[in-house]
Design a protein around this motif. Sequence first.
Motif: not given
Length: 592
Positions: A59, A62-63, A357, A362-363, A365, A369-370, A373
């Motif tokens: 994870t 990917r950042t 954060h 999973d994000e 960009n 955190r979900p 959003r």
Amino acid sequence: MTGKVWAAVGVLTALAAGAWWYTHPRPALPDPPAPPADTPHVAAVSTDCADCHRREYDTWFRTYHRTMTRDAAPDTVKGDFAGAAYEYAGVVTRATRRGDEFYLETADPGRAARTTEYRVDRVVGSHWIQEYLHRAPTGQYVRLPVLYHLGERRWVHSHGGFLAPESADFWEHSRGAVWNASCLYCHNTGPRKNPVRDALGRPAGFRTEVAELGISCEACHGPGDAHLRKQRGDTIHPADDVVHPGRLPVARRDEVCGRCHGALVPKPEAWDRVTHRDPFVPGRPLEVFNHVFRSEGEQAALAAGRPKAKERPTPDPTDGRFWGDGTPLTTALEFNGLQLSACYENGTGRLSCMTCHAMHGDEPNMLVRPAARGNDACLSCHPAYREKLTEHTRHAADGAGSLCYSCHMPHQVYSLMTTHRSHRIQTPELADSVGTGKPHACNLCHLDKSLGWTKAELAKWPGPAGKRAAAVKLDVDDEANSAAVLALLRGDARTRAVVAGAFSHEAAKRAGGADWHGAVLTRLLEEERYPVVRYLMGRALPDPFDALAAPAVRRARLLELRGRYGPPVKPTAADWARLRAGRNDPDVTVNE
């Protein structure tokens, strides 16, 4: 390249913002004790951690934290180096690739009307803009004056990549921009500046070292060599001090982020004067090692060795980091904004950076955190508003006006050729936007409305908030004209950039309509002297317009578009000229 040319570049570290050791020596300070000889720190690089922490490694990988700094290579260089030619101010810069090496041929800083080819040795950025660094013989990594905009896939001169007035000096915004001095500490893990002096004690370059390029595991979890040795079965090892930020108290947890997302000046007594190694260790108080500043004036005083424990100078009108009310106006200061938030409770409550954060989420960009959003993160502490959301927001439940962060964390921050959300969570007080330069949250969405309209709406709120709004004094222009148009006419470049950015937001187009945008923006574009503000206004036009094109190309396109859109309806032509003549337009620079 010759030493004379590098002298002409003006890249001596004393010119860089982070090089205060050179310009303010303190020989009376004792050197910090050396680490015990039998326990040298050997960095635990990210691949070591991956052996046991594969999900966390994947994870993180990917950042964009990982790729903040990279050596130049085919998989790290994102710009167009396939023989691309980019012209700016009469200078043609050519980007070429030979094998696995990349080169920029551009203006020579020491020889007028000539070009020099520079090898790209290192890159900074992989998310918004990518900068290219050339390593000088002195060990200095110097930023070249041409950048690559990753979103638009185009070359941009640094005059248009940072908020600053246009200059006839091709190298102005790269001269003195030395990675070793200004980018090193927040874009890498385990940095040691290692400045070099000549026989006369003058700055002579660097032998900079990092544990790992980019932000990797040890930046947030602390030294990992003892942990590695313990996990691998060593029977003799020092204490295992690896930190899990989520298990720290809120203040210590957020200081891990604040180390790079905060406005800091090192405390010389806490830093090694020889290596300039960053001494911060996750889990320890950040202010043991650094002062936190809240204006550029305070930053300068602290860097000069004049700490003022109780004084927080008010940011002046040309401050490139803070609005007049102390709110951060650029990115990399999110920690300062959070500290100013009532919700933060001085780090003693529940709210922290990790509320919204997650580095290992999973994000990749924005690492959001979900729950953050939407409104869930806010409603977890303010549950009463869940059942009376529209009563509180006075907007439709499914619209942008009912998202908590639209009003309490508006796009009042500029950097990297776009705008971002403020991390100062606050009630949108009208007084905070009068005389401070900071656009009001309501008027960043309702672009067609005046501050007078905003005052009337806020005055309807029950209790003290409504009374405070009603008591604010506005001039006749603020009462009668669109706050956005007024900001673009008479505001400084910081204000103009943030307001111009709002014209691209879909929520703003829905709230105030967009059929009038073209007439206003094309009129303003004609006279705008900041390339970034032109870019943000041009981006918002209904029809394509290249705000960074050559002046003659821009003028021809503007004439065409102005004929299509017609003149602005309001203000009148006479008021337009009067307001524009009164513009507050000092030179300002935002280096982010």
